[in-house]
Design an enzyme around this catalytic site. Structure first.
Site, PDB file in Angstrom:
ATOM      1  N   HIS A 195       0.849  -1.195   0.000  1.00  0.00           N
ATOM      2  CA  HIS A 195       0.000   0.000   0.000  1.00  0.00           C
ATOM      3  C   HIS A 195       0.879   1.236   0.000  1.00  0.00           C
ATOM      4  CE1 HIS A 195      -3.157   2.844   1.066  1.00  0.00           C
ATOM      5  NE2 HIS A 195      -3.961   1.937   0.563  1.00  0.00           N
ATOM      6  N   ASP A 240      -8.003  -5.245  -0.220  1.00  0.00           N
ATOM      7  CA  ASP A 240      -8.524  -5.879  -1.427  1.00  0.00           C
ATOM      8  C   ASP A 240      -8.243  -7.365  -1.487  1.00  0.00           C
ATOM      9  OD1 ASP A 240      -9.762  -3.692  -2.424  1.00  0.00           O
ATOM     10  OD2 ASP A 240      -7.964  -2.935  -3.393  1.00  0.00           O
TER      11      ASP A 240
END
Ligand code: CMC
Length: 431
Positions: A308, A366
């Site tokens: 991320h 996700d």
């Protein structure tokens, strides 16, 4: 309003400039460079905006090192476990948790805006059946400006509010209809007796020929997916919405721009890309080969659903989403699904690998949301539309905040030009 008592000194060539430092309520100080070009005749260079705050905001705060995500000050794990999506929508839009009466009124309003203008059906029917639902969503949401003329005047706060409610309310109907159209089933109309999450599952999975009962564990998991994706500060799609809005574009055009940006595999498209990767890996014994590829600098392959830009220790949304994934997998009894077995083993092997530990790469939201949606029976092409419908409240809240901000100007980044300097045109016969 940020504290402005500190300054920074910037020295270059023979120039020295005092730049104000703005201190936020949380997070690092921000050097205010607004006067830099005007007074110093220089720009800053920051591709990817890794060191640039493009706006002031009171909505969401992220501490990437601590793995903290706060909406209006409230931590995401508390919101995901104690609150529910529409209450979080109210919080994001209006800044405070609602009273019981305010919440009831808000839920009533959203529920009574879920139907689409009947003429919009024909718009759906104009697409090829095999169109990606994100392509349909970009088109249909952009087209809302052609259907709801009475909520496009951005200078009128009431019209802005109605547009916000319409977008939050109608997005599940649009996403569900994009899905129904792609599988050749009739559109299912929204129902006012269902909650937001139940309504979405009903519109996706009910058929006129049979009764469909929404399982409370699945609607709770769906609501959590919506809540965990509701807003995420100035990410790529939100910044796209703000940039589009800075020109004065109508709300539906701005949100359509956000949906288009979200579609990319480095952003909202990662959940689909992750599941497709798991399918390609096929079974747990192939994992070492894919981990080796992810580590190979010559190979562009990346482990989708890992890493991320902001979170560098863990993604707090992923922690809650992992719990939900366990609950849903238990309920549906899908332990023998090879994709899910591959996902569990990939998580174990990647977390134990020094490459991923050193680079602080861990499963993001996700990774787990894809697993839940797969288990619920959604095709991978619906993963990003579900992210888009969840994020709509974040986009809309940021859009509303921006329009009320007196410092708002059209977004216009500058560049470091490295092309040819001035040269005269040469006629074709002389080249
Ligand atoms: N697999 C393998 N290596 C990776 C990965 C990955 N998923 N992500 C980053 N790296 C490596 C990268 O090669 C680089 O190595 P080096 O320093 O040796 O060049 C290092 O880690 C830093 O990567 P970066 O690209 O500079 O990091 P970034 O902050 O620009 O990118 C990211 C963040 C999310 C785009 C990236 O981690 C990625 O592509 N992940 C896969 C896609 C994904 O899951 N995206 C969903 C993000 S969560 C949902 C959302 O908020 O939209």
């Amino acid at each position: 309003m940020a504290d402005t008592s500190k300054t920074a000194t910037l020295t270059f060539d023979n120039t020295s400039m005092e730049l104000p430092i703005l201190s936020p309520t949380a997070g690092p100080d921000v050097i205010d460079i607004r006067k830099l070009y005007g007074q110093g005749d220089v720009f800053t260079y920051d591709p990817g905006f890794t060191s640039t705050a493009a706006c002031e905001s009171t909505i969401t705060f992220i501490d990437g090192e601590k793995g903290e995500l706060l909406h209006r000050g409230y931590p995401i794990d508390q919101l995901a476990s104690k609150s529910h999506y529409l209450e979080v929508c109210y919080l994001l839009l209006y800044g405070e948790l609602p009273s019981a009466e305010q919440l009831e009124h808000f839920e009533f309003t959203i529920t009574h805006h879920t139907m689409l203008h009947e003429q919009m059906q024909y718009f759906f029917r104009g697409f090829r059946r095999d169109a990606h639902p994100m392509a349909v969503m970009v088109g249909v949401v952009g087209a809302m400006a052609a259907f709801y003329h009475d909520s496009t005047d951005i200078s009128d706060p009431r019209q802005r509010e109605i547009a916000s409610h319409r977008l939050i309310a109608k997005m599940p109907t649009i996403a569900a209809w994009a899905y129904k159209y792609s599988i050749g089933q009739p559109f299912v109309y929204p129902r006012n007796d269902l909650t937001y999450a139940e309504n979405f599952l009903h519109m996706c999975f009910a058929v006129p020929a049979a009764e469909y009962k929404v399982d409370p564990i699945l609607s709770r998991a769906m609501d959590r997916i919506f809540t965990l994706h509701a807003d995420h500060e100035q990410n790529a799609s939100t910044s796209t919405v703000r940039l589009a809005s800075s020109s004065g574009a109508n709300p539906f055009a701005c949100i359509a721009a956000g949906i288009a940006c979200l579609w990319g595999p480095a952003h909202g498209g990662a959940n689909q890309a992750c599941l497709e990767m798991l399918k390609e890996i096929g079974s747990p014994e192939n994992i070492p080969e894919y981990i080796a590829r992810a580590k190979d600098k010559e190979d562009p392959f990346r482990l989708m659903g890992f890493g991320h830009r902001v979170y560098k220790n863990f993604d707090p949304r992923a922690t809650v989403m992992k719990q939900s994934a366990d609950e849903v997998l238990d309920l549906l009894g899908v332990e023998n699904n090879p994709i899910l077995a591959t996902a569990k083993e990939l998580e174990t092997q990647a977390l134990a690998d020094p490459y991923f530990a050193e680079k602080k790469l861990f499963p993001n939201v996700d990774f787990y949301s894809g697993i839940i949606l797969e288990a619920m029976g959604f095709p991978t092409s619906m993963f990003t539309p579900i992210f888009a419908l969840s994020r709509t409240v974040g986009w809309v809240s940021q859009w509303k905040e921006q329009l009320a901000d007196p410092t708002m100007r059209i977004g216009r980044p500058r560049q470091l030009y490295t092309g040819a300097p001035y040269r005269d045109y040469v006629e074709v016969e002389n080249r």
